[in-house]
Design an enzyme around this catalytic site. Structure first.
Site, short mmCIF file in Angstrom:
data_model
loop_
_atom_site.label_atom_id
_atom_site.label_comp_id
_atom_site.label_asym_id
_atom_site.label_seq_id
_atom_site.Cartn_x
_atom_site.Cartn_y
_atom_site.Cartn_z
N GLN A 161 8.22 4.95 64.38
CA GLN A 161 8.60 5.54 65.80
C GLN A 161 7.74 6.24 66.41
OE1 GLN A 161 12.69 7.73 64.61
NE2 GLN A 161 11.58 7.61 62.98
N ASN A 162 6.50 6.55 66.22
CA ASN A 162 5.34 7.17 66.71
C ASN A 162 4.84 6.36 67.73
OD1 ASN A 162 5.95 8.72 64.49
ND2 ASN A 162 4.09 8.55 63.47
N ASP B 210 1.36 7.16 68.70
CA ASP B 210 0.09 8.03 68.77
C ASP B 210 -0.87 6.56 68.44
OD1 ASP B 210 0.39 7.54 65.91
OD2 ASP B 210 0.93 9.64 65.54
N HIS C 20 8.93 2.74 69.70
CA HIS C 20 8.95 3.72 70.78
C HIS C 20 7.80 3.73 71.81
CE1 HIS C 20 12.04 6.49 68.42
NE2 HIS C 20 12.66 5.22 69.10
N CYS D 17 8.19 -3.43 87.42
CA CYS D 17 7.58 -4.61 87.27
C CYS D 17 7.05 -4.72 85.71
CB CYS D 17 6.60 -5.14 88.07
SG CYS D 17 5.12 -4.54 88.25
N CYS E 172 3.70 -3.39 92.96
CA CYS E 172 5.00 -3.01 93.52
C CYS E 172 5.38 -1.64 94.08
CB CYS E 172 6.11 -3.42 92.68
SG CYS E 172 6.38 -2.45 91.19
N SER F 259 12.91 12.96 61.03
CA SER F 259 14.03 13.77 60.81
C SER F 259 15.38 12.83 60.82
CB SER F 259 13.99 14.79 62.01
OG SER F 259 14.17 14.10 63.21
C1 BJW Z 1 6.48 15.83 57.08
C2 BJW Z 1 5.19 16.42 57.45
C3 BJW Z 1 4.27 15.69 56.61
C4 BJW Z 1 6.50 17.44 59.01
N1 BJW Z 1 4.60 15.10 55.71
N2 BJW Z 1 6.85 15.16 56.40
C5 BJW Z 1 24.17 6.94 68.31
C6 BJW Z 1 24.60 8.10 67.80
C7 BJW Z 1 24.08 9.12 68.76
C8 BJW Z 1 23.28 9.29 69.63
C9 BJW Z 1 22.63 7.96 70.01
C10 BJW Z 1 22.97 6.64 69.25
N3 BJW Z 1 22.50 5.68 69.60
C11 BJW Z 1 21.64 6.01 70.74
C12 BJW Z 1 21.80 7.29 70.90
C13 BJW Z 1 21.14 8.27 72.02
C14 BJW Z 1 19.65 8.67 71.52
C15 BJW Z 1 19.91 9.52 70.08
O1 BJW Z 1 19.43 8.87 69.18
N4 BJW Z 1 19.77 10.85 70.34
C16 BJW Z 1 19.92 11.65 69.17
C17 BJW Z 1 19.29 12.78 69.25
C18 BJW Z 1 21.44 12.20 68.84
N5 BJW Z 1 18.88 7.47 71.47
C19 BJW Z 1 18.13 7.17 72.23
O2 BJW Z 1 18.62 7.43 73.57
C20 BJW Z 1 17.29 5.78 72.31
N6 BJW Z 1 17.93 4.74 73.26
C21 BJW Z 1 18.84 3.78 73.08
O3 BJW Z 1 19.56 4.13 72.00
O4 BJW Z 1 19.19 2.94 74.01
C22 BJW Z 1 20.82 2.64 74.19
C23 BJW Z 1 21.40 3.79 74.80
C24 BJW Z 1 21.18 3.99 76.20
C25 BJW Z 1 21.85 4.85 76.96
C26 BJW Z 1 22.55 5.94 76.12
C27 BJW Z 1 22.76 5.39 74.73
C28 BJW Z 1 22.13 4.51 74.26
C29 BJW Z 1 15.93 5.89 72.68
C30 BJW Z 1 15.35 7.01 71.70
C31 BJW Z 1 13.66 7.19 72.15
C32 BJW Z 1 13.36 8.42 71.40
N7 BJW Z 1 12.02 8.76 72.30
C33 BJW Z 1 11.43 9.89 71.81
C34 BJW Z 1 10.18 9.84 72.78
C35 BJW Z 1 9.01 8.89 72.45
C36 BJW Z 1 7.95 9.14 73.39
C37 BJW Z 1 7.21 10.15 73.20
O5 BJW Z 1 6.66 10.45 72.03
O6 BJW Z 1 6.88 10.82 74.15
O7 BJW Z 1 10.60 9.29 70.46
S1 BJW Z 1 11.86 11.30 71.23
C38 BJW Z 1 11.16 11.61 69.76
O8 BJW Z 1 12.06 11.48 68.73
C39 BJW Z 1 10.13 10.40 69.82
C40 BJW Z 1 10.21 10.23 68.09
O9 BJW Z 1 9.70 9.01 67.87
C41 BJW Z 1 11.58 10.32 67.83
C42 BJW Z 1 11.84 10.55 66.43
O10 BJW Z 1 11.30 11.81 65.85
P1 BJW Z 1 10.68 11.94 64.38
O11 BJW Z 1 9.77 10.99 64.24
O12 BJW Z 1 11.77 11.95 63.52
O13 BJW Z 1 10.28 13.50 64.48
P2 BJW Z 1 10.93 14.90 63.97
O14 BJW Z 1 9.96 15.86 64.74
O15 BJW Z 1 12.20 15.03 64.33
O16 BJW Z 1 10.73 15.02 62.66
C43 BJW Z 1 9.45 15.14 61.84
C44 BJW Z 1 9.92 15.17 60.54
O17 BJW Z 1 8.82 14.90 59.69
C45 BJW Z 1 10.44 16.28 59.72
O18 BJW Z 1 11.81 15.84 59.08
C46 BJW Z 1 9.65 17.08 59.16
O19 BJW Z 1 10.19 17.82 57.79
C47 BJW Z 1 8.82 16.07 58.47
N8 BJW Z 1 7.46 16.42 58.28
N9 BJW Z 1 5.42 17.35 58.37
C48 BJW Z 1 5.95 14.60 55.72
N10 BJW Z 1 2.88 16.55 56.56
ZN ZN Z 2 4.99 -2.75 89.56
#
Ligand code: BJW
Ligand code: ZN
Length: 258
Positions: free
Chosen positions: A102-103, A105, A130, A141, A160, A199
């Site tokens: 999901q990263n 980076d 992502h 575009c 565009c 998470s």
């Molecule tokens: C360690 C550690 C160490 C620390 N060692 N561990 C179904 C149900 C409910 C909601 C939805 C659903 N389907 C879709 C949705 C809506 C939404 C969603 O999921 N919302 C939820 C929050 C409820 N999803 C979307 O909108 C997605 N699109 C989609 O589904 O399109 C269809 C649609 C359209 C319209 C409406 C509905 C559906 C798109 C999601 C895109 C997420 N984008 C981001 C930003 C990316 C760009 C950027 O970086 O700027 O992605 S948000 C952010 O969260 C980023 C990450 O990839 C993502 C996940 O986070 P991650 O990686 O889990 O990080 P953390 O911080 O949460 O967790 C870190 C973990 O590491 C922790 O557990 C720590 O304990 C641990 N840790 N140090 C090991 N050293």
């Molecule tokens: Zn364009």
């Protein structure tokens, strides 16, 4: 760390025929990349959930683009860590794709380059669900560009006139359908899904381990804390990914039988 969990985890890795790994921000934490939902995930009083949305980008593009510019400059200082490297070596040895992140980076790709040389085989490269923060794309575009520093004017597409924005998937935007399909197929075919540093609350990525489980495979978790998946994981290793992954995935020196 509980000995039993480690023994079980090593056995699961050894016996699995197909492995998929799903990683999140936690795997890059030891490289100095801030996570989203842990303490310290705020930027100028904004929460990532407020900035990583199309609404924020439309309402206040400068603030959102500045946030990404800040993250890009912070990333320039970061290097892949032992966790990224261990995963790259693992999938290189297997010769079979399985790394889904999901990263945004780019650190998995850099680790693959460093472990495999300039031209890593496809199997060692991650599916970046992502997107990639190191690229921009046009809001309308197909145009894409390597990221450039933010100037005084809001950057526009020369073809565009659309907004030139980071090539990442914001909340409410859809993931690339082809990529998501490939990730789902990997998850369904895997007998082990290794979930690292996420998470597991953001969908559809969070559904991938469940897809493995529904198809009869097992989930293993590596995280410093419990998550939404801990209760359904066959093994959960508590600790930092950079320490756990090499110990779990690198071939262990043979213990002499006596
Ligand atoms: C360690 C550690 C160490 C620390 N060692 N561990 C179904 C149900 C409910 C909601 C939805 C659903 N389907 C879709 C949705 C809506 C939404 C969603 O999921 N919302 C939820 C929050 C409820 N999803 C979307 O909108 C997605 N699109 C989609 O589904 O399109 C269809 C649609 C359209 C319209 C409406 C509905 C559906 C798109 C999601 C895109 C997420 N984008 C981001 C930003 C990316 C760009 C950027 O970086 O700027 O992605 S948000 C952010 O969260 C980023 C990450 O990839 C993502 C996940 O986070 P991650 O990686 O889990 O990080 P953390 O911080 O949460 O967790 C870190 C973990 O590491 C922790 O557990 C720590 O304990 C641990 N840790 N140090 C090991 N050293
Ligand atoms: Zn364009």
């Amino acid at each position: 760390m509980e000995q039993g969990q480690w023994r079980k985890a090593r056995r699961l890795v050894r016996e699995a025929r197909r492995v998929i790994a799903l990683t999140g921000a936690g795997i890059s934490a030891e490289s100095g990349v801030p996570t989203f939902r842990d303490a310290g995930g705020l930027w100028r009083n904004y929460r990532p959930e407020e900035l990583a949305t199309p609404e924020a980008l439309a309402r206040d593009p400068r603030t959102v683009l500045e946030w990404y510019a800040w993250r890009r400059s912070a990333l320039a200082e970061c290097r892949p860590n032992e966790g990224h490297r261990a995963l790259a070596r693992f999938f290189l040895r297997r010769g079979e794709a399985g790394l889904v992140t999901q990263n945004v980076d780019g650190l998995h790709t850099r680790a693959a380059l460093e472990e495999a040389g300039e031209d890593p085989p496809e199997a060692a490269l991650p599916l970046e669900l992502h997107g990639a923060v190191g690229r921009d794309r046009c809001e309308f575009c197909e145009a894409r560009w390597p990221a450039e520093p933010l100037g005084d004017a809001i950057p526009r597409c020369s073809a565009c006139g659309g907004l030139r924005r980071p090539d990442v998937v914001l909340f409410g935007e859809t993931l690339d359908a082809g990529l998501l399909d490939r990730a789902r197929r990997l998850a369904e075919r895997a007998d082990l899904c290794l979930v690292v540093g996420t998470s597991a609350v953001v969908y559809p990525a969070a559904a991938l381990p469940l897809a493995t489980r529904e198809a009869g495979g097992l989930i293993m978790e590596v995280n410093v804390r419990r998550t939404a998946l801990t209760d359904v994981a066959a093994a959960a290793l508590r600790g930092e990914a950079g320490t756990i992954l090499p110990a779990l995935l690198d071939p262990q020196p043979a213990v002499k039988a006596r």
